[in-house]
Design an enzyme around this catalytic site. Structure first.
Site, short mmCIF file in Angstrom:
data_model
loop_
_atom_site.label_atom_id
_atom_site.label_comp_id
_atom_site.label_asym_id
_atom_site.label_seq_id
_atom_site.Cartn_x
_atom_site.Cartn_y
_atom_site.Cartn_z
CE LYS A 1 -4.46 0.92 0.28
NZ LYS A 1 -5.61 0.06 -0.04
CG ASP B 1 -7.33 3.43 -0.52
OD1 ASP B 1 -7.63 2.23 -0.43
OD2 ASP B 1 -7.54 4.23 0.43
N1 GLU Z 1 -7.42 0.33 -2.54
C1 GLU Z 1 -8.20 -0.84 -2.84
C2 GLU Z 1 -8.23 -1.75 -1.62
O1 GLU Z 1 -8.26 -1.27 -0.51
C3 GLU Z 1 -7.81 -1.52 -4.14
C4 GLU Z 1 -6.38 -1.94 -4.27
C5 GLU Z 1 -6.01 -2.46 -5.65
O2 GLU Z 1 -6.86 -2.53 -6.52
O3 GLU Z 1 -4.83 -2.78 -5.83
O4 GLU Z 1 -8.28 -2.94 -1.72
#
Ligand code: GLU
Length: 445
Positions: A126, A166
């Site tokens: 992340k 996100d």
């Molecule tokens: N931010 C999204 C999550 O919390 C998607 C992450 C992604 O698609 O890599 O899962």
């Protein structure tokens, strides 16, 4: 927490001082793992828990950019490459003033387990920045994204680390980030970012996927207890990407979605939310939720306050971490809520989750219920790798299938480890086993 896991947790606290959200996310997982480490001594012998809690790599860097007045601005950005036992690091980027290392680590840690639950070959990571996109012009957002990518590109790759969006990062930002990556590397490496627009290699359903997936999971969870969403009164919190498409799918399945919110307050619309208007207000005008009530007869805007005061049978928290506390959970249960599914990451506090369990309210944790977003990102990577693009219907069918798989994995693990109906235990145990076994197989790396 099982005494066998307490040393590992103490190590996490000592190594990561002041990172409350990360501590909370780790505690929530470890609290489920007692029966697992009792049954499998090898995880403890190989320090799997301690290794899992320490990211493989953590990047922190400066992002300088110039605002529309010609002033130099400085933000801080992060990428935490948490675990690559199952595949390349995968997880979004968040742009919000509250972002600091503890938030990125909590999200990255959750992502490891969420991604494992999808059954697809993706590791967990992340990133993000304390940049506040609110009130920033197109040009400012573009220059910020370009500057961020000028540092981040060297750490990415379709086999290495694949970011997505996100909070604060949508298709527009992903486009600017991808453009800069392409320019610097001189490679059209579509699979290095997901959440792209259809115009340049994005997948159908990716925009809708997190919200849709949350509703598919909710539907499965209700079906287990012989119930359905149809005719139910639903409240979602938030009014961003997850909330909008959760509301849309719930309504499509016959629910009455009567409220949503943003950080300024909430809107109640007893006729059922008008999704087209909500999209106009939030995606096109990028303005406050009060604008919805101004344009919709019969809808009311409540400034401040809690959207959880609106009575409902199904609650879908889709805003942000720790937005639904013990008191809100009690209000929901008193109003007769039967199910809660987390569209956001960790929106319910530990007190709230405890209360739902005590009161017999079905509860789906985010790492299971909101896995549809990242799962569809993995489908986007598949399409990019095979230079293909799938139809909306086919992609939505795959998403539905994957969410049914997530539900089945959670339910099976909960049954096997003596916690039937407990989706928190089921999600944590099932995903932990998968990641831990991959880590064991890969040796001490
Ligand atoms: N931010 C999204 C999550 O919390 C998607 C992450 C992604 O698609 O890599 O899962």
């Amino acid at each position: 927490m099982d005494p066998l896991l307490q040393d590992d947790f103490a190590t996490v606290l000592a190594r990561n001082p002041g990172e409350d959200e990360f501590h909370q996310a780790v505690a929530e997982v470890l609290e489920s793992l007692g029966p697992v480490v009792r049954k499998h001594a090898e995880y403890h012998e190989h320090s799997i828990i301690e290794r899992l809690c320490e990211p493989e790599r953590q990047l922190i860097f400066r992002v300088p950019w110039v605002d529309d007045q010609g002033r130099v601005r400085i933000n801080r950005a992060f990428r935490v490459e948490f675990n690559s036992a199952l595949g390349p690091y995968k997880g979004g980027l968040r742009f919000h003033p509250s972002v600091y290392l503890g938030i990125v680590k909590f999200l990255g840690f959750e992502q490891i387990f969420k991604n494992a639950l999808t059954g697809l070959p993706i590791g967990g990571g992340k990133g993000g920045s304390d940049f506040d996109p609110k009130g920033r012009s197109e040009g400012e957002v573009m220059r910020f994204c370009q500057s961020l990518m000028t540092e981040l590109y060297r750490h990415l790759g379709e086999y290495t680390d694949v970011p997505a969006g996100d909070i604060g990062v949508g298709q527009r930002e992903i486009g600017y980030l991808f453009g800069q990556y392409k320019r610097i590397t001189n490679r059209y490496e579509s699979g290095v970012l997901t959440g792209k627009s259809i115009a340049h290699g994005g997948s159908q359903v990716r925009t809708e996927a997190t919200g849709y997936g949350t509703v598919f999971f909710t539907e499965q969870m209700l079906a287990e207890s012989g119930s359905t969403l149809s005719g139910r009164r639903v409240v979602v919190s938030g009014s961003g990407n997850v909330a909008i498409y959760a509301a849309q799918k719930a309504a499509e399945l016959g629910a009455q979605v009567v409220a949503c919110s943003d950080s300024s307050g909430y809107v109640v619309d007893e006729q059922g939310l008008d999704i087209a208007l909500l999209r106009q207000v939030k995606e096109v005008d990028r303005t406050r939720i009060s604008a919805y009530a101004e344009q919709r007869a019969g809808a009311t805007f409540v400034a401040g306050g809690s959207v959880w005061d609106v009575p409902c049978e199904v609650a879908l928290p889709c805003a942000t971490q720790n937005e639904l506390d013990g008191a809100a959970a009690r209000t929901l249960a008193d109003h007769g809520a039967i199910a809660v599914a987390e569209g956001a990451n960790m929106p319910c506090t530990p007190d709230a989750v405890r209360l739902f369990h005590e009161r017999g309210v079905l509860f789906a944790p985010g790492k299971a219920a909101n896995a549809g977003g990242v799962a569809t990102s993995a489908l986007e990577m598949q399409q990019n790798a095979s230079r293909d693009s799938w139809s909306f219907e086919h992609t939505e069918d795959r998403l539905r299938e994957i969410m049914h798989g997530v539900h089945a994995r959670c339910a099976a693990a909960a049954d096997e480890y003596g916690a039937p109906g407990n989706y928190v235990a089921g999600a944590n145990i099932s995903s932990f086993l998968q990641v831990a076994d991959a880590m064991l197989a890969l040796g001490v790396v």
